[in-house]
Design a protein around this motif. Structure first.
Motif, PDB file in Angstrom:
ATOM      1  N   UNK A  17     -30.908 -17.447  26.843  1.00  0.00           N
ATOM      2  CA  UNK A  17     -29.681 -17.314  26.065  1.00  0.00           C
ATOM      3  C   UNK A  17     -28.938 -18.642  25.976  1.00  0.00           C
ATOM      4  N   UNK A  18     -29.063 -19.479  27.041  1.00  0.00           N
ATOM      5  CA  UNK A  18     -28.326 -20.750  27.027  1.00  0.00           C
ATOM      6  C   UNK A  18     -29.158 -21.872  26.419  1.00  0.00           C
ATOM      7  N   UNK A  19     -30.462 -21.900  26.747  1.00  0.00           N
ATOM      8  CA  UNK A  19     -31.273 -23.055  26.325  1.00  0.00           C
ATOM      9  C   UNK A  19     -32.078 -22.810  25.054  1.00  0.00           C
ATOM     10  N   UNK A  20     -32.062 -21.660  24.476  1.00  0.00           N
ATOM     11  CA  UNK A  20     -32.908 -21.372  23.311  1.00  0.00           C
ATOM     12  C   UNK A  20     -34.241 -20.793  23.757  1.00  0.00           C
ATOM     13  N   UNK A  21     -35.118 -20.542  22.772  1.00  0.00           N
ATOM     14  CA  UNK A  21     -36.339 -19.817  23.122  1.00  0.00           C
ATOM     15  C   UNK A  21     -37.498 -20.164  22.193  1.00  0.00           C
ATOM     16  N   UNK A  22     -38.717 -20.069  22.727  1.00  0.00           N
ATOM     17  CA  UNK A  22     -39.935 -20.218  21.929  1.00  0.00           C
ATOM     18  C   UNK A  22     -40.358 -18.858  21.404  1.00  0.00           C
ATOM     19  N   UNK A  23     -40.841 -18.840  20.180  1.00  0.00           N
ATOM     20  CA  UNK A  23     -41.385 -17.608  19.590  1.00  0.00           C
ATOM     21  C   UNK A  23     -42.783 -17.932  19.073  1.00  0.00           C
ATOM     22  N   UNK A  24     -43.719 -17.011  19.242  1.00  0.00           N
ATOM     23  CA  UNK A  24     -45.059 -17.283  18.700  1.00  0.00           C
ATOM     24  C   UNK A  24     -45.765 -16.016  18.249  1.00  0.00           C
ATOM     25  N   UNK A  25     -46.680 -16.204  17.313  1.00  0.00           N
ATOM     26  CA  UNK A  25     -47.491 -15.071  16.861  1.00  0.00           C
ATOM     27  C   UNK A  25     -48.822 -15.585  16.291  1.00  0.00           C
ATOM     28  N   UNK A  26     -49.878 -14.826  16.562  1.00  0.00           N
ATOM     29  CA  UNK A  26     -51.198 -15.148  15.989  1.00  0.00           C
ATOM     30  C   UNK A  26     -51.599 -14.021  15.050  1.00  0.00           C
ATOM     31  N   UNK A  27     -52.293 -14.350  13.993  1.00  0.00           N
ATOM     32  CA  UNK A  27     -52.722 -13.321  13.034  1.00  0.00           C
ATOM     33  C   UNK A  27     -53.938 -13.832  12.250  1.00  0.00           C
ATOM     34  N   UNK A  28     -54.607 -12.908  11.583  1.00  0.00           N
ATOM     35  CA  UNK A  28     -55.798 -13.285  10.810  1.00  0.00           C
ATOM     36  C   UNK A  28     -55.439 -13.420   9.337  1.00  0.00           C
ATOM     37  N   UNK A  29     -55.899 -14.482   8.715  1.00  0.00           N
ATOM     38  CA  UNK A  29     -55.697 -14.677   7.274  1.00  0.00           C
ATOM     39  C   UNK A  29     -56.718 -15.703   6.793  1.00  0.00           C
ATOM     40  N   UNK A  30     -57.057 -15.683   5.527  1.00  0.00           N
ATOM     41  CA  UNK A  30     -58.002 -16.638   4.940  1.00  0.00           C
ATOM     42  C   UNK A  30     -59.311 -16.689   5.729  1.00  0.00           C
ATOM     43  N   UNK A  31     -59.721 -15.564   6.245  1.00  0.00           N
ATOM     44  CA  UNK A  31     -60.969 -15.496   7.000  1.00  0.00           C
ATOM     45  C   UNK A  31     -60.950 -16.275   8.297  1.00  0.00           C
ATOM     46  N   UNK A  32     -59.760 -16.540   8.817  1.00  0.00           N
ATOM     47  CA  UNK A  32     -59.692 -17.318  10.056  1.00  0.00           C
ATOM     48  C   UNK A  32     -58.484 -16.879  10.893  1.00  0.00           C
ATOM     49  N   UNK A  33     -58.330 -17.526  12.051  1.00  0.00           N
ATOM     50  CA  UNK A  33     -57.208 -17.214  12.935  1.00  0.00           C
ATOM     51  C   UNK A  33     -56.046 -18.170  12.605  1.00  0.00           C
ATOM     52  N   UNK A  34     -54.856 -17.589  12.397  1.00  0.00           N
ATOM     53  CA  UNK A  34     -53.676 -18.432  12.149  1.00  0.00           C
ATOM     54  C   UNK A  34     -52.701 -18.252  13.305  1.00  0.00           C
ATOM     55  N   UNK A  35     -51.825 -19.239  13.471  1.00  0.00           N
ATOM     56  CA  UNK A  35     -50.892 -19.197  14.591  1.00  0.00           C
ATOM     57  C   UNK A  35     -49.593 -19.875  14.162  1.00  0.00           C
ATOM     58  N   UNK A  36     -48.466 -19.279  14.561  1.00  0.00           N
ATOM     59  CA  UNK A  36     -47.165 -19.929  14.333  1.00  0.00           C
ATOM     60  C   UNK A  36     -46.399 -19.895  15.647  1.00  0.00           C
ATOM     61  N   UNK A  37     -45.724 -20.995  15.908  1.00  0.00           N
ATOM     62  CA  UNK A  37     -44.983 -21.112  17.167  1.00  0.00           C
ATOM     63  C   UNK A  37     -43.787 -22.007  16.902  1.00  0.00           C
ATOM     64  N   UNK A  38     -42.588 -21.578  17.285  1.00  0.00           N
ATOM     65  CA  UNK A  38     -41.420 -22.434  17.045  1.00  0.00           C
ATOM     66  C   UNK A  38     -40.326 -22.139  18.049  1.00  0.00           C
ATOM     67  N   UNK A  39     -39.407 -23.056  18.121  1.00  0.00           N
ATOM     68  CA  UNK A  39     -38.288 -22.945  19.070  1.00  0.00           C
ATOM     69  C   UNK A  39     -37.007 -22.726  18.278  1.00  0.00           C
ATOM     70  N   UNK A  40     -36.186 -21.776  18.730  1.00  0.00           N
ATOM     71  CA  UNK A  40     -34.890 -21.555  18.089  1.00  0.00           C
ATOM     72  C   UNK A  40     -33.776 -21.826  19.082  1.00  0.00           C
ATOM     73  N   UNK A  41     -32.727 -22.400  18.584  1.00  0.00           N
ATOM     74  CA  UNK A  41     -31.554 -22.702  19.418  1.00  0.00           C
ATOM     75  C   UNK A  41     -30.908 -21.394  19.898  1.00  0.00           C
ATOM     76  N   UNK A  48     -33.833 -11.665  15.790  1.00  0.00           N
ATOM     77  CA  UNK A  48     -34.006 -11.138  14.419  1.00  0.00           C
ATOM     78  C   UNK A  48     -34.385 -12.281  13.462  1.00  0.00           C
ATOM     79  N   UNK A  49     -33.721 -13.437  13.642  1.00  0.00           N
ATOM     80  CA  UNK A  49     -34.053 -14.592  12.783  1.00  0.00           C
ATOM     81  C   UNK A  49     -35.513 -14.984  13.012  1.00  0.00           C
ATOM     82  N   UNK A  50     -35.912 -14.988  14.267  1.00  0.00           N
ATOM     83  CA  UNK A  50     -37.304 -15.340  14.590  1.00  0.00           C
ATOM     84  C   UNK A  50     -38.269 -14.393  13.882  1.00  0.00           C
ATOM     85  N   UNK A  51     -37.964 -13.106  13.902  1.00  0.00           N
ATOM     86  CA  UNK A  51     -38.849 -12.117  13.257  1.00  0.00           C
ATOM     87  C   UNK A  51     -38.953 -12.378  11.754  1.00  0.00           C
ATOM     88  N   UNK A  52     -37.799 -12.667  11.138  1.00  0.00           N
ATOM     89  CA  UNK A  52     -37.774 -12.931   9.694  1.00  0.00           C
ATOM     90  C   UNK A  52     -38.636 -14.161   9.382  1.00  0.00           C
TER      91      UNK A  52
END
Ligand code: AMP
Ligand code: MG
Length: 334
Positions: free
Chosen positions: A26-50, A56-60
């Motif tokens: 809650x004080x330092x922010x947080x990492x969010x990540x998700x992996x999923x399949x697309x374009x016949x391969x494995x995709x991944x997104x990972x980011x840090x929010x303040x 909810x913003x992370x989900x969007x």
């Protein structure tokens, strides 16, 4: 009573660590990540929010990234009969096909890289490439390749900037964007995150990765796969604010009589390119980086490295047939 191998002081330590994590998220922010399949391969997104930004913003943002990848796949997939790419392949030799500005741009970049590489990168490789079926271990006969080879010709793809159309000036031409579309997709997704204020992020699709910023004071470490040991990493590259793309002969292939037939085609021969086994390109623009990794794979070590050394802002790591790793000038220590 205490559990086996677990005592009260360990329990207190765990509670303390967990509380610290909660306070920190809650004080330092947080990492969010998700992996999923697309374009016949494995995709991944990972980011840090303040800290002031919510889950909810992370989900969007994660949904926006997934939607964007699926949207591009729907437009550019050769496997979907109604994709714009499939429509082009059916219609463009009959009459000009109206296309989206982003696809037009991608075709322009493809043509630019074809000219830069004397045709090593050529999206019309598909005129022969579509005759291979790697899953079924099938390849075209020599005579079939010979008769289709003249249809590998990037100059037969005619782009009309004013009307935003593409046409082919030969009947048997087919195009495929597999060598550039994933780089474009990760770049688009990164732009979505950046325009929403994200300052630390990684987006990847298969061998294509694009980064915003660093990993909170540390470099991101992007692994290059070992070309001959499936779950091993050949080397880890520290990077930030850049993109990296790896092309390898181990992604889609079959072996027949000791010869490896794989998905990167030498446009001059219609056969798989076999001068090297892995090429990684590093640079700012994920689309170019993707196109250049395929290009240098086809060109091989000496010509490919020479091309990268003359382009400013791009570096290469090439693994040759003897599994020796070669670095472009900008990556070599003096
Ligand atoms: P990459 O993993 O980025 O090197 O992309 C490999 C994909 O690029 C293949 O699966 C094909 O769709 C496409 N491709 C193969 N050979 C070529 C070539 N000579 N020029 C452009 N694209 C190619
Ligand atoms: Mg590529």
């Amino acid at each position: 009573m205490t559990m086996v191998g677990f005592n009260i002081s360990m329990y207190k330590k765990l509670v303390l660590t967990f509380s610290l994590l909660l306070v920190c998220s809650t004080v330092c922010g947080q990492w969010y990540k998700e992996s999923f399949k697309v374009m016949g391969t494995q995709a991944h997104v990972e980011f840090w929010l303040a800290p002031e930004q919510s889950i909810q913003i992370a989900r969007v943002l994660i949904e926006a990234v997934k939607d964007e990848m699926h949207r591009i796949d729907k437009e550019m997939s050769p496997y979907k009969v109604n994709s714009l790419l499939s429509v082009i392949n059916r219609q463009a030799s009959i009459s000009p096909v109206k296309i989206s500005p982003e696809l037009f741009e991608l075709l322009k970049v493809s043509s630019e890289v074809s000219k830069l590489s004397d045709g090593a990168f050529d999206i019309t490789f598909a005129s022969v490439g579509y005759k291979y079926d790697y899953r079924a271990s099938k390849r075209p006969k020599k005579e079939t390749i010979a008769s289709a080879l003249s249809s590998i010709d990037y100059s037969a793809v005619i782009l009309d900037e004013k009307n935003l159309t593409v046409s082919f000036n030969q009947a048997a031409i087919k195009i495929d964007l597999g060598g550039i579309a994933k780089g474009f997709a990760v770049k688009q997704c990164l732009n979505i995150l950046a325009s929403n204020g994200v300052e630390h992020a990684l987006v990847s699709a298969g061998g294509d990765t694009a980064l915003i910023g660093d990993r909170l004071g540390r470099d991101w470490l992007v692994g290059i796969k070992h070309p001959r040991a499936e779950h091993k990493t050949a080397v880890q590259i520290p990077l930030n604010n850049e993109a990296i793309s790896t092309s390898g002969d181990y992604e889609r292939y079959f072996i027949e009589d000791g010869v490896r037939y794989h998905h990167i085609i030498n446009p001059k021969t219609g056969d798989s390119a076999r001068k090297v086994v892995s090429v990684s390109i590093i640079g700012k623009d994920a689309t170019y980086v993707d196109a250049l990794s395929t290009t240098v794979f086809v060109m091989g070590l000496s010509k490919g490295m020479a091309l990268i050394d003359k382009l400013s802002g791009y570096e290469a790591i090439i693994i040759d047939n003897q599994q020796t790793m070669h670095f472009s000038k900008g990556l070599q220590q003096n």
